[in-house]
Structure formats: C-alpha cells, structure tokens
Enzyme design. Structure first.
Site, PDB file in Angstrom:
ATOM      1  N   LYS A 176      -4.302  -4.073 -10.329  1.00  0.00           N
ATOM      2  CA  LYS A 176      -3.151  -3.165 -10.234  1.00  0.00           C
ATOM      3  C   LYS A 176      -2.324  -3.480  -8.991  1.00  0.00           C
ATOM      4  CE  LYS A 176      -6.147   0.304  -8.124  1.00  0.00           C
ATOM      5  NZ  LYS A 176      -7.137   1.347  -8.425  1.00  0.00           N
ATOM      6  N   ARG A 232      -9.875  13.795  -8.960  1.00  0.00           N
ATOM      7  CA  ARG A 232      -8.567  13.216  -9.259  1.00  0.00           C
ATOM      8  C   ARG A 232      -8.434  13.187 -10.775  1.00  0.00           C
ATOM      9  NH1 ARG A 232      -7.324   7.349  -6.658  1.00  0.00           N
ATOM     10  NH2 ARG A 232      -8.652   6.791  -8.414  1.00  0.00           N
ATOM     11  N   TYR A 270      11.820  -2.406  21.729  1.00  0.00           N
ATOM     12  CA  TYR A 270      12.422  -1.076  21.552  1.00  0.00           C
ATOM     13  C   TYR A 270      11.610  -0.005  22.283  1.00  0.00           C
ATOM     14  CZ  TYR A 270      15.565  -2.690  17.850  1.00  0.00           C
ATOM     15  OH  TYR A 270      16.550  -3.319  17.132  1.00  0.00           O
ATOM     16  N   MET A 326      11.917  -4.983  13.011  1.00  0.00           N
ATOM     17  CA  MET A 326      12.052  -5.258  11.578  1.00  0.00           C
ATOM     18  C   MET A 326      11.737  -6.729  11.256  1.00  0.00           C
ATOM     19  SD  MET A 326      15.339  -4.726   9.112  1.00  0.00           S
ATOM     20  CE  MET A 326      15.483  -2.971   9.428  1.00  0.00           C
TER      21      MET A 326
HETATM   22  C1  PLP Z   1      -8.422   0.936  -8.074  1.00  0.00           C
HETATM   23  C2  PLP Z   1      -9.595   1.259  -8.919  1.00  0.00           C
HETATM   24  C3  PLP Z   1     -10.764   0.504  -8.837  1.00  0.00           C
HETATM   25  C4  PLP Z   1     -10.959  -0.602  -7.814  1.00  0.00           C
HETATM   26  O1  PLP Z   1     -11.204  -0.046  -6.555  1.00  0.00           O
HETATM   27  P1  PLP Z   1     -11.532  -0.994  -5.300  1.00  0.00           P
HETATM   28  O2  PLP Z   1     -11.904  -0.112  -4.187  1.00  0.00           O
HETATM   29  O3  PLP Z   1     -10.279  -1.748  -5.023  1.00  0.00           O
HETATM   30  O4  PLP Z   1     -12.626  -1.881  -5.753  1.00  0.00           O
HETATM   31  C5  PLP Z   1     -11.790   0.789  -9.720  1.00  0.00           C
HETATM   32  N1  PLP Z   1     -11.675   1.779 -10.622  1.00  0.00           N
HETATM   33  C6  PLP Z   1     -10.572   2.538 -10.724  1.00  0.00           C
HETATM   34  C7  PLP Z   1     -10.516   3.614 -11.742  1.00  0.00           C
HETATM   35  C8  PLP Z   1      -9.499   2.306  -9.880  1.00  0.00           C
HETATM   36  O5  PLP Z   1      -8.410   3.070  -9.974  1.00  0.00           O
END
Ligand code: PLP
Length: 361
Positions: free
Chosen positions: A35, A130, A255, A303
């Site tokens: 992802k 979640r 800065y 930046m």
């Molecule tokens: C992002 C995610 C993972 C992977 O998590 P990592 O800590 O990057 O290994 C696994 N399962 C779900 C449902 C996720 O959203």
C-alpha cells in the site's frame, strides 16, 4: 544538471527481506503489503522485485488495477474492502479479494447482482479498535458470508495487532487468544501477523503473514533499526554537497538563527530539504553521511537545503555524496529525531525526487 536528490531502490534488498521473512515463518504464505505506493518505494517496481509473494495487499482499488495492468496474476487483497456497492463489480472484474470488516459491505454482497463469487477475508477486531467486526459477531457474520452466493466458501479470517512491535507486551498474546477462542470450530485459513509479529510473535504466523514495512527494511520496533532485525534497507536517499563555508563563533546558521556556533566551524550545504520529504523536525544533531562518514545537521532544515557540520571533514568538497538515510545510516535514527517512524519518512518522499533502481544480483 538535474537536481542531485535521488531515492535509490535496492531490488536485491527487497528480495532479501522477503526471503528473511519466509525463513522466520516457513509454514506461512506471504501477502506482501504494498500500500501507499509500496511504502513510498514505487508500487510497480516493488511488486516486480517481490513477484514471488503469494499475494499482494493494497489499500486502494486503483493500486489493484495497477498491479493487474503490470501483469501480476497472484491474489491481490484490498485491505479495507469495497468503499461503495459499485466496487463489488470492479473487484470481480479484477479478480481481487475483498476484506469485509463492516455491515454495510456485507449488505452490498448480499444484494449483489449475480456474478462470479468474490474471495473474502473476514476482519475481526480483537483489540485494535479500528476496522473489523466485534468478536461476539464474528461467527454469525462468517455464517452469513458462507451462505452468500456472491462469496466463495474459502473465507480467510483475519485480525490486526495494536502493539506487536512491543515484544514483551502482553496485548498481542491476548489478541491471539481472543481470535483463536472466538473462531473455535470455524473452518478456513487465518491471518494475523504484520511485520513486527512475523519477527517477534511466532505464535501469530498461522496460514498467511502480512508483512509491509519489513519488506522494505523498515522497523517499527522502538529503538531497533531494520538492520538490527536482520533486514536490509531498500531505499537510500542521497544528494550532494552544493556549498561549503566557514562560520565564526557567535554566528548562526539557518532560519530562526536557532543554531549559534560556539567555535569556528566548517559548514556544508546539501541539496535536500522538506520539499523532498526530509523531515523538517529533524534539527541540529540529526546524523547524516558525507562521503560515507557520519556527521550531523546544523540548524533548521529548509525546503530545498540543509546545513551540516564539516568541521572534522577537511577533505569534503562541493559535489561530494551525502546520504540522508539508507545503507550505513538507518532511517529509524533520522525518524526518531523527528519524533516519527521510518515508515512515515519512506512514504513521504515527494514527487520531485528522482527514483532509480539498482539490483546487485
Ligand atoms: C499495513 C498493514 C499491514 C502491514 O503492516 P506492517 O507493520 O507494515 O508490516 C498488515 N495488515 C494490515 C491489515 C495492514 O493494514
């Protein structure tokens, strides 16, 4: 000449990390989580390097489309499932598995038009708070999914950990126990483990592991880098020195004039800043490599530029290579200075940064 700032992606490191995780969980299949554009490393590039994975996990349907367009034929799992009823048809067309975590998604499946049944992963909330159905509803939802003509019978049950990166903490153990107890007698495969659980919680490995960060050599374990965990960093973020100067005691750098030299210093200016994704919150003292040797940032990150201390590097010259993180400097060290984790930095590289890939196979 083009801007020197460059993210180099090490395809061999990606493969090494996948193999390392397979060795840690030899009886599990691997869903490689890609992802957020492969955690900022580039989706197509990462998927090509990890094409041995048994499945890919994505957060957006558009990413599943990109993987199919790139020719990947293995299972792809949409980790938050359909966002609206029309997504069901797209999932079918692309042959993508859906995670089902909410009653609205179940209703879309139960009212779906006739068509090829989808592969479904049933997500259960064992404590993450979640996504996922409550434990008390899991068996009933599983039964409804099994009776739904739009769903294939081989449903995978899954859950997600809140604290698996704390190896001594009891919550992960409790989540595993709740998951197992609630699914007693329910047929089918199981999936629990994210990266930290693959490394630290063997009891969670089960049928499918779901590593993300560890594939890229990233660690979410406090105080331990990916290298400490036996992984190799898949990204090196580098640039060059574009200026150097001497400043005298009492003069400031950057800065806010927040850094004031206590002695005469030699300062180098590197062509990288928060406009590239280098964290602005990493201030004076953050480690950085010049010609492979460690020195530290001086003053605020701007930046396009940052300043660093060259006082002990008389040989350093304009044009010399600077490494912000990667081989020789764990991203976790820089992240800790900015109050975050390496995951966020890797995901935050901006579009103006040039990407290149290397493969020392
Ligand atoms: C992002 C995610 C993972 C992977 O998590 P990592 O800590 O990057 O290994 C696994 N399962 C779900 C449902 C996720 O959203």
């Amino acid at each position: 000449m083009s801007r020197a700032t460059c993210a180099t992606i090490h395809l061999d490191a990606l493969r090494h990390n996948l193999n390392t995780l397979r060795q840690k969980a030899p009886h599990s299949r691997v869903m490689a989580v890609v992802k957020a554009d492969g955690y900022g490393h580039g989706l197509e590039r990462v998927a090509r390097a990890l094409s041995d994975a048994d499945a890919f996990g994505v957060a957006a349907l558009a990413d599943a489309e990109r993987l199919r367009a790139a020719g990947h034929r293995q299972r792809i799992v949409l980790l938050s499932g359909p966002d609206e009823a029309v997504d069901i048809a797209v999932l079918r067309d692309l042959n993508v598995d859906a995670v089902i975590h909410h009653p609205s998604q179940l209703a879309w499946l139960e009212h779906a038009a006739a068509g090829p049944p989808l592969r479904v992963w049933l997500k259960i909330d064992t404590g993450m708070g979640r996504l996922g159905f409550p434990l008390a509803e899991a068996v009933d939802i599983h039964r409804r999914l099994r009776n739904c003509p739009a769903v294939q019978k081989d449903i995978v049950c899954m859950t997600h950990f809140a604290r698996s990166d704390e190896f001594g903490e009891s919550m992960t153990h409790e989540q595993i126990q709740r998951f197992d107890a609630c699914l007693q007698g329910v047929p089918g495969e199981r999936s629990l483990a994210n990266s930290a659980a693959v490394i630290g919680w063997p009891a969670s490995h089960s049928n499918w592991i779901r590593p993300g960060g560890a594939l890229y050599g990233l660690s979410s374990v406090d105080g331990r880098s990916g290298t400490d965990l036996g992984l190799r960093p898949a990204m090196t973020l580098s640039t060059r020195l574009i200026a150097d100067k001497r400043i005298e005691a009492g003069n400031s750098v950057g800065y806010g004039a927040g850094f004031v030299a206590q002695r005469s210093m030699r300062i180098g200016i590197a062509a990288i800043g928060y406009g590239d994704g280098y964290p602005r919150l990493a201030g004076t003292g953050t480690p950085i490599l010049v010609n492979g040797r460690r020195t530290a940032l001086v003053g605020r990150v701007s930046m396009d530029l940052l300043a660093l201390d060259l006082s002990d590097m008389p040989e350093a010259r304009v044009g010399d290579p600077v490494v912000a993180w990667g081989e020789g400097l764990p991203i976790e060290e820089v992240a800790a200075r900015a109050g975050t984790i390496g995951y966020e930095l890797a995901c935050g590289i901006t579009r103006r940064v040039r990407f290149q890939e290397v493969d020392s196979r």
